[in-house]
Enzyme design. Structure first.
Site, short mmCIF file in Angstrom:
data_model
loop_
_atom_site.label_atom_id
_atom_site.label_comp_id
_atom_site.label_asym_id
_atom_site.label_seq_id
_atom_site.Cartn_x
_atom_site.Cartn_y
_atom_site.Cartn_z
N ARG A 41 1.05 -1.39 0.01
CA ARG A 41 0.10 0.11 -0.18
C ARG A 41 0.84 1.26 0.14
O ARG A 41 1.65 1.46 0.90
CB ARG A 41 -0.90 0.04 1.21
CG ARG A 41 -1.68 1.28 1.31
CD ARG A 41 -2.67 1.12 2.70
NE ARG A 41 -3.53 2.05 2.66
CZ ARG A 41 -3.33 3.34 3.18
NH1 ARG A 41 -2.37 3.71 3.54
NH2 ARG A 41 -4.44 4.15 3.32
N SER A 110 -12.73 -3.60 2.01
CA SER A 110 -12.85 -3.01 3.24
C SER A 110 -14.16 -2.62 3.39
O SER A 110 -14.79 -2.03 2.69
CB SER A 110 -12.27 -1.55 3.03
OG SER A 110 -10.68 -1.50 2.95
N LYS A 140 -3.47 5.40 9.59
CA LYS A 140 -4.58 5.90 8.92
C LYS A 140 -5.60 6.47 9.82
O LYS A 140 -5.81 6.23 10.86
CB LYS A 140 -5.39 4.40 8.20
CG LYS A 140 -4.42 3.72 7.28
CD LYS A 140 -5.31 2.57 6.97
CE LYS A 140 -6.15 2.72 5.85
NZ LYS A 140 -6.72 1.49 5.29
#
Length: 208
Positions: A41, A110, A140
């Protein structure tokens, strides 16, 4: 490429690091410690850097026989023939991505704190669903509103594995694994640990 990988255990997710040498070194420590899956990511990388890092991480994962998942970038997943793709709520739909990657690629979705989203993702072809955040994250930013009971509820209702994410440590992830989480996703708890291999090992022990 195959979905014959066991979707269970520590699921490490890379931080946004441009330093490829460091990224590979810490990722290898995580794999040595027992990480069962690795997701690449990097939201801010250039296309060239993202391709380079993805290819090198994929080769590393192959050596450890661990599935390599790419976050968001479906075309990159297809270009390098990665094992899987993970999509969030603002990306292409699960059905669209499944149609693009075919039946054998691991596809994660998600689902935040929403069981209805998880059921829809499963129906559309997701290989696993991700719930969270459960705890505040150093990486995050999201509302920490996911109830821990969602893991138990999904275990009773869903057919595909679940992953929990958001501020995970080996201590606070333990009750979620006990309640049925199949995977625990971690970024900073492994990549920013003083000893990433030992940190990964502590997570892996939750599944022994």
């Amino acid at each position: 490429m195959s979905t014959s990988f066991a979707l269970r255990g520590l699921y490490v997710v890379t931080p946004d690091w441009d330093d490829t040498k460091k990224l590979l070194a810490i990722s290898e420590q995580a794999l040595k410690g027992g990480a069962a899956l690795l997701q690449y990511r990097h939201k801010t990388a250039s296309d060239a850097l993202r391709r380079q890092q993805a290819e090198e991480l994929f080769a590393l994962c192959r050596r450890y026989r661990v599935p390599f998942i790419i976050n968001d970038f479906v075309q990159l997943c297809l270009d390098i023939d990665a094992d899987g793709i993970h999509v969030g709520g603002t990306d292409k739909s699960v059905a669209e991505v499944r149609a693009l990657v075919g039946p054998d690629v691991i596809l994660g979705s998600s689902c935040y704190g929403d069981l209805a989203l998880a059921h829809a993702a499963e129906k559309a072809g997701a290989s696993y669903v991700a719930f969270g955040g459960f705890y505040p994250s150093r990486v995050k930013k999201y509302p920490v509103t996911t109830p821990q009971t969602i893991v138990t509820d999904w275990k009773a209702q869903g057919k595909v594995p679940s992953v929990v994410i958001g501020g995970m440590t080996s201590d606070n992830a333990a009750p979620l694994v006990t309640n049925g989480a199949d995977m625990v996703a971690a970024i900073s708890a492994v990549y920013m640990a003083p000893d990433p291999e030992a940190a990964a090992h502590q997570f892996a022990q939750l599944f022994r």
